[in-house]
Design an enzyme around this catalytic site. Structure first.
Site, mmCIF file in Angstrom:
data_model
loop_
_atom_site.group_PDB
_atom_site.id
_atom_site.type_symbol
_atom_site.label_atom_id
_atom_site.label_comp_id
_atom_site.label_asym_id
_atom_site.label_seq_id
_atom_site.Cartn_x
_atom_site.Cartn_y
_atom_site.Cartn_z
ATOM 1 N N MET A 1 110.583 -44.524 -94.543
ATOM 2 C CA MET A 1 110.755 -45.346 -93.347
ATOM 3 C C MET A 1 109.584 -46.300 -93.151
ATOM 4 O O MET A 1 109.764 -47.487 -92.886
ATOM 5 C CB MET A 1 110.918 -44.458 -92.104
ATOM 6 C CG MET A 1 112.127 -43.557 -92.139
ATOM 7 S SD MET A 1 113.678 -44.425 -92.415
ATOM 8 C CE MET A 1 113.923 -45.236 -90.855
ATOM 9 N N ASP B 1 98.530 -44.247 -95.226
ATOM 10 C CA ASP B 1 99.008 -42.919 -95.608
ATOM 11 C C ASP B 1 97.784 -42.059 -95.887
ATOM 12 O O ASP B 1 96.650 -42.538 -95.854
ATOM 13 C CB ASP B 1 99.973 -42.990 -96.802
ATOM 14 C CG ASP B 1 100.993 -41.848 -96.756
ATOM 15 O OD1 ASP B 1 100.564 -40.674 -96.831
ATOM 16 O OD2 ASP B 1 102.204 -42.116 -96.629
ATOM 17 N N VAL C 1 105.234 -40.638 -89.824
ATOM 18 C CA VAL C 1 104.783 -39.527 -90.678
ATOM 19 C C VAL C 1 105.836 -38.427 -90.642
ATOM 20 O O VAL C 1 106.895 -38.579 -90.032
ATOM 21 C CB VAL C 1 103.391 -38.998 -90.239
ATOM 22 C CG1 VAL C 1 102.353 -40.108 -90.364
ATOM 23 C CG2 VAL C 1 103.408 -38.433 -88.839
ATOM 24 N N GLU D 1 108.247 -35.306 -89.877
ATOM 25 C CA GLU D 1 108.853 -34.922 -88.592
ATOM 26 C C GLU D 1 108.264 -33.592 -88.112
ATOM 27 O O GLU D 1 108.951 -32.563 -88.078
ATOM 28 C CB GLU D 1 110.383 -34.833 -88.780
ATOM 29 C CG GLU D 1 111.191 -34.690 -87.515
ATOM 30 C CD GLU D 1 111.317 -35.969 -86.704
ATOM 31 O OE1 GLU D 1 110.477 -36.869 -86.854
ATOM 32 O OE2 GLU D 1 112.261 -36.060 -85.903
ATOM 33 N N LYS E 1 102.195 -35.330 -85.908
ATOM 34 C CA LYS E 1 102.352 -36.543 -85.106
ATOM 35 C C LYS E 1 101.276 -36.601 -84.010
ATOM 36 O O LYS E 1 100.704 -37.663 -83.742
ATOM 37 C CB LYS E 1 103.757 -36.623 -84.512
ATOM 38 C CG LYS E 1 104.830 -36.947 -85.588
ATOM 39 C CD LYS E 1 106.177 -37.258 -84.986
ATOM 40 C CE LYS E 1 107.311 -37.383 -85.986
ATOM 41 N NZ LYS E 1 107.307 -38.564 -86.835
ATOM 42 N N SER F 1 113.139 -39.074 -85.449
ATOM 43 C CA SER F 1 114.594 -39.155 -85.286
ATOM 44 C C SER F 1 115.125 -38.035 -84.406
ATOM 45 O O SER F 1 116.283 -38.090 -83.999
ATOM 46 C CB SER F 1 115.301 -39.147 -86.642
ATOM 47 O OG SER F 1 114.656 -38.320 -87.552
ATOM 48 N N HIS G 1 113.344 -46.127 -82.943
ATOM 49 C CA HIS G 1 114.043 -45.368 -83.976
ATOM 50 C C HIS G 1 114.776 -46.332 -84.900
ATOM 51 O O HIS G 1 115.737 -46.982 -84.490
ATOM 52 C CB HIS G 1 115.024 -44.398 -83.292
ATOM 53 C CG HIS G 1 115.819 -43.571 -84.237
ATOM 54 N ND1 HIS G 1 117.092 -43.153 -83.965
ATOM 55 C CD2 HIS G 1 115.530 -43.097 -85.461
ATOM 56 C CE1 HIS G 1 117.553 -42.447 -84.988
ATOM 57 N NE2 HIS G 1 116.621 -42.402 -85.908
ATOM 58 N N ASN H 1 122.032 -40.335 -83.272
ATOM 59 C CA ASN H 1 122.093 -39.057 -83.993
ATOM 60 C C ASN H 1 122.867 -38.007 -83.201
ATOM 61 O O ASN H 1 123.520 -37.137 -83.760
ATOM 62 C CB ASN H 1 120.686 -38.546 -84.303
ATOM 63 C CG ASN H 1 120.076 -39.317 -85.465
ATOM 64 O OD1 ASN H 1 120.795 -39.967 -86.221
ATOM 65 N ND2 ASN H 1 118.767 -39.266 -85.596
HETATM 66 P P1 NAD Z 1 108.813 -39.417 -95.759
HETATM 67 O O1 NAD Z 1 108.553 -38.016 -96.072
HETATM 68 O O2 NAD Z 1 109.481 -40.297 -96.761
HETATM 69 O O3 NAD Z 1 107.446 -40.144 -95.379
HETATM 70 C C1 NAD Z 1 106.456 -39.599 -94.556
HETATM 71 C C2 NAD Z 1 105.129 -40.172 -95.007
HETATM 72 O O4 NAD Z 1 104.139 -39.826 -94.044
HETATM 73 C C3 NAD Z 1 104.667 -39.616 -96.351
HETATM 74 O O5 NAD Z 1 104.331 -40.680 -97.213
HETATM 75 C C4 NAD Z 1 103.418 -38.810 -95.992
HETATM 76 O O6 NAD Z 1 102.438 -38.796 -97.005
HETATM 77 C C5 NAD Z 1 102.958 -39.513 -94.745
HETATM 78 N N1 NAD Z 1 102.112 -38.685 -93.904
HETATM 79 C C6 NAD Z 1 102.289 -37.402 -93.563
HETATM 80 N N2 NAD Z 1 101.282 -36.994 -92.769
HETATM 81 C C7 NAD Z 1 100.455 -38.048 -92.614
HETATM 82 C C8 NAD Z 1 99.249 -38.250 -91.902
HETATM 83 N N3 NAD Z 1 98.683 -37.275 -91.212
HETATM 84 N N4 NAD Z 1 98.679 -39.468 -91.955
HETATM 85 C C9 NAD Z 1 99.242 -40.461 -92.677
HETATM 86 N N5 NAD Z 1 100.386 -40.306 -93.360
HETATM 87 C C10 NAD Z 1 100.993 -39.128 -93.333
HETATM 88 O O7 NAD Z 1 109.608 -39.411 -94.392
HETATM 89 P P2 NAD Z 1 110.550 -40.534 -93.770
HETATM 90 O O8 NAD Z 1 111.947 -40.282 -94.155
HETATM 91 O O9 NAD Z 1 109.950 -41.872 -94.001
HETATM 92 O O10 NAD Z 1 110.455 -40.181 -92.222
HETATM 93 C C11 NAD Z 1 109.340 -40.504 -91.434
HETATM 94 C C12 NAD Z 1 109.679 -40.370 -89.965
HETATM 95 O O11 NAD Z 1 110.787 -41.221 -89.683
HETATM 96 C C13 NAD Z 1 110.104 -38.972 -89.532
HETATM 97 O O12 NAD Z 1 109.656 -38.764 -88.229
HETATM 98 C C14 NAD Z 1 111.617 -39.046 -89.585
HETATM 99 O O13 NAD Z 1 112.219 -38.121 -88.727
HETATM 100 C C15 NAD Z 1 111.846 -40.450 -89.105
HETATM 101 N N6 NAD Z 1 113.128 -41.047 -89.494
HETATM 102 C C16 NAD Z 1 113.650 -40.843 -90.733
HETATM 103 C C17 NAD Z 1 114.846 -41.421 -91.066
HETATM 104 C C18 NAD Z 1 115.433 -41.242 -92.431
HETATM 105 O O14 NAD Z 1 116.602 -41.562 -92.626
HETATM 106 N N7 NAD Z 1 114.692 -40.746 -93.383
HETATM 107 C C19 NAD Z 1 115.531 -42.225 -90.139
HETATM 108 C C20 NAD Z 1 114.950 -42.442 -88.888
HETATM 109 C C21 NAD Z 1 113.759 -41.854 -88.588
#
Ligand code: NAD
Length: 735
Positions: free
Chosen positions: A339, A358, A415, A417, A422, A444, A465, A515
């Site tokens: 995302m 990151d 980051v 979920e 967070k 999400s 979102h 959702n």
């Molecule tokens: P992902 O696992 O692909 O990416 C998360 C990233 O955050 C990773 O690269 C990780 O290294 C990084 N990270 C973790 N802890 C960290 C920290 N302390 N500091 C800096 N970076 C950190 O996950 P995603 O699918 O991109 O989802 C991210 C967020 O977006 C979540 O909250 C998820 O619920 C939300 N979201 C996801 C979707 C989806 O379809 N995947 C849709 C809407 C919202």
């Protein structure tokens, strides 16, 4: 002030310029149409005028018809709305036919005055249909210009003569991407396709148009269909080649639309019937089918949601008044995963400087390289230049250093979920950014109000979102926590506008709006698998009712383990009231078997070695014995649709959703809810609340309390009201 003005040159060229006062894009209104006719009457009658250049005073030619006019005409039509619409459409045909026949002698086709359309930029919808009635179309070489007939995308079809003219110009096959898919192209591609005759440098547009007009002969301005012996390219329906095309087109349209979009069928009828008769009769047939579509509740609902209300939301209909412009100049994105990487791309692409953070440098770099991938694809499709790629990439700083966030006016956290991670990130960010910086989370599922507890500035904390993939999905859902202030909402909306997304604003609750509604859809599909309903019936029922993906395919795409995780969290929060144990059993069984969905090349579907779905997993039937008596298609469809729409109604009852218009637009753009319906609320209005309540009673008796009609629906049914009728006082908010 007029929409069209005219000047005459000494060499006998009249230039009619379209320039609607106070608008950045020309759209055709009723008055505009009347003015255009008056001007053409005048120039055709004026002996000093040899020919006409029709152009625009703006950087684009025109964006199309003002669809509000069509809605208004219907209302004004009183008892005869169809007649009012038909008369209006025929008046439009008269004007365009006048331009096309150019005052020439009806018999000899001699003595007409040539008209050339000179397009400085975009020409869409009626903004292309009028040029199609001209004798030549010259476009400026403007790579940002879009040329085409997008009507089908809002539930209409080109009803300003575009359907009839395009088919007669290029044949059904060649016209079909433009008519049936609403394909838009840049001027060069439009020339290659034959929509446009010439592309010239922008500074030579008018000069070249004038030159053509002054040199055009009588023969140059007689349209092929007005000349003797005209034959439709590719063949008319009774020609052997044409027969194949028409039969094929009908099958193709049904395959693409699943038969649920009335406009596509109506257009095909207009094309087929029109091909059998002379041009003027064909226009009349087109007008009749177009009227029938404008009168169709599905088209009316699509226009309302996908054109009027979508447009209003994009223009800030729900933006808090009196908060000055909050445009983002520097954004910080924490988490460079799927995302975060997408959010960085859309931001940088919109001209915003982006810092992408990151935990490790290579993760941040990988996030940035996602943008590179998209831009490279754009270059290979000639949509992006290498300079543009360099520009966009230069705006993204990939780093692990929070100090780089200095100067950011918006942060989007994406980051993992996990509330603890967070919270940690929130504190770290707030330690370095300016006190006025707005902090948004892309969670999400987690309630914003809870996440805001980690912030020292809860009024500046908000949910934005995004949907995946971020660069393609059009919706952003903006979530107000209990303490979120107006400036944060305005900032989120102004950001959405910068990155050209459609925003809806909702209140905080588990799963927010989108959702919350999509999960019951998926769960209903999975529940049916457990009951022994044939999985192919479930998937096809969904597609046949206009859902882009069946529920089982959707879980495969988003991943089975994500489903398991969400289920665990929901169960933990709901305790004994948790209703979905049957669903979890299926999900856990697949997850334990390593069938995690598309990413594992195994889930509800099997996949071939190229990662393509190859069919539903046979093991489903082995584990869940198929019912001897499979349910009717409509029962499956009702279960799948009501699972979503009743949740939407409850979200509105609970105040999560503040406006049914946002509910409809958000449903179509957010999770692809059957677009032909105009959205869940439009669909309920279409079938009527009383009928919906009856359906609910049947479903509740057969399948349980989740289908009980919400109190609001019952109340509307009892009083014979509709959602849009009762909540029209909110029209000013979003329409
Ligand atoms: P992902 O696992 O692909 O990416 C998360 C990233 O955050 C990773 O690269 C990780 O290294 C990084 N990270 C973790 N802890 C960290 C920290 N302390 N500091 C800096 N970076 C950190 O996950 P995603 O699918 O991109 O989802 C991210 C967020 O977006 C979540 O909250 C998820 O619920 C939300 N979201 C996801 C979707 C989806 O379809 N995947 C849709 C809407 C919202």
């Amino acid at each position: 002030m007029s929409d069209f003005t005219m000047t005459k040159d000494t060499d006998g060229v009249a230039v009619i310029t379209w320039d609607v006062p106070g608008k950045s894009m020309n759209v055709l209104s009723r008055d505009g149409m009347a003015e255009l006719e008056r001007l053409f009457d005048y120039v055709h009658a004026d002996d000093a005028v040899k020919g006409i250049v029709l152009t625009s005073g703006k950087s684009d030619f025109a964006g199309g018809m003002d669809l509000n006019v069509l809605a208004g005409l219907k209302d004004e039509g009183g008892d005869e709305p169809a007649q009012a619409l038909f008369d209006f459409i025929m008046a439009g045909h008269r004007v365009m036919r006048k331009i096309e026949r150019a005052g020439m002698d009806a018999k000899t086709s001699k003595g007409g005055k040539p008209t050339v359309a000179a397009l400085p930029g975009t020409g869409l919808g009626i903004g292309l249909e009028i040029p199609l009635a001209c004798h030549r179309r010259i476009a400026a070489d403007n790579p940002n210009a879009k040329i085409g007939l997008p009507e089908i995308k809002v539930g209409l079809f080109p009803g300003g003569g575009g359907t009839t003219r395009l088919v007669r110009m290029m044949g059904v096959m060649a016209a079909s991407p433009y008519l049936l898919q609403g394909k838009l192209v840049d001027p060069k591609a439009a020339k290659a396709a034959g929509l446009i005759d010439e592309v010239v440098p922008a500074d030579q547009l008018l000069e070249r148009a004038r030159e053509w007009v002054l040199n055009a002969t009588d023969a140059d301005i007689v349209k092929p269909w007005d000349a003797k012996g005209y034959k439709m390219p590719g063949g008319a329906p009774y020609h052997p080649a044409g027969f194949m095309t028409f039969v094929g087109a009908s099958a193709m349209v049904n395959a693409q639309t699943m038969g649920v979009y009335p406009a596509a069928k109506a257009m095909l009828s207009a094309i087929y019937e029109g091909a059998l008769v002379p041009f003027d009769t064909a226009l009349r047939i087109e007008a009749r089918w177009f009227t029938s579509i404008l009168m169709n509740p599905s088209s009316a609902a699509m226009i309302r949601s996908l054109f009027i209300n979508k447009g209003a939301l994009e223009k800030g209909a729900v933006r808090p008044a009196n908060v000055p412009d909050q445009k983002v100049s520097k954004i910080g994105i924490i988490g460079a995963g799927m995302m975060g990487a997408g959010i960085a791309y859309v931001s940088a692409n919109a001209g915003i400087e982006a810092v992408l953070i990151d935990q490790k440098q290579d993760a941040a770099d990988k996030g940035k390289s996602y943008s590179e991938g998209i831009l490279d694809k754009g270059i290979s499709r000639k949509k992006v230049t290498p300079e543009k790629k360099a520009e966009v990439l230069a705006r993204i700083t990939a780093t692990t250093d929070y100090a780089a966030l200095k100067g950011c006016d918006l942060i989007v956290e994406a980051v993992f979920e996990d509330p603890a991670i967070k919270a940690d990130v929130t504190a770290k960010v707030e330690a370095v950014v300016d006190a006025k910086c707005i902090f948004a989370t892309n969670t999400s599922t987690l309630p914003i109000t809870d996440l805001a507890k980690a912030s020292a500035r809860a009024e500046q904390f908000i949910g934005i979102h995004f949907f995946s993939p971020v660069d393609r999905m059009l919706l952003v859902e903006i979530i107000k926590g209990k303490q979120t202030g107006d400036r944060a909402v305005a900032k989120a909306l102004d950001f959405a506008r910068q990155i050209r997304k459609t925003p809806i604003v909702v209140n905080d609750a588990r799963f927010f709006y989108a959702n919350r509604c999509i999960i019951p859809y998926i769960n209903e599909g999975i529940r049916m698998v457990a009951e022994g309903v044939n999985p192919a019936l479930i998937e096809n029922a969904a597609r046949l009712v206009g859902m882009p993906l069946g529920p089982l395919q959707l879980v495969d795409e988003t991943s089975i383990d994500l489903g398991v995780k969400i289920a665990q969290a929901t169960k933990a929060a709901m305790g004994d009231a948790y209703p979905d144990d049957t669903v979890d059993e299926v999900l856990n069984w697949l997850a334990d078997a390593g069938r995690l969905g598309r990413k594992a090349a195994a889930g509800f579907y099997d996949y071939n070695d190229k990662g393509k779905r190859s069919g539903l997993f046979n093991g489903l039937a082995a584990k869940y014995a198929p019912l001897d008596a499979q349910p009717e298609l409509t029962e499956v469809q009702h279960r799948l649709l009501f699972a979503q729409v009743l949740e939407a109604v409850r979200a509105f009852e609970d105040g999560v959703l503040m406006d049914i218009r946002e509910g409809d637009v958000g449903a179509i753009l957010g999770w692809g809810f059957a677009p032909w319906s105009g959205g869940p609320f439009s669909w309920l209005d279409m079938i009527g609340a009383a009928q919906a309540v009856d359906f609910c009673a049947v479903l509740e008796a057969a399948h349980g309390a989740r289908f009980a009609a919400p109190a609001l629906l019952q109340d509307l049914a009892g009083k014979g009201e509709t959602f849009y009728g009762r909540f029209s006082d909110q029209t000013s908010k979003a329409a």
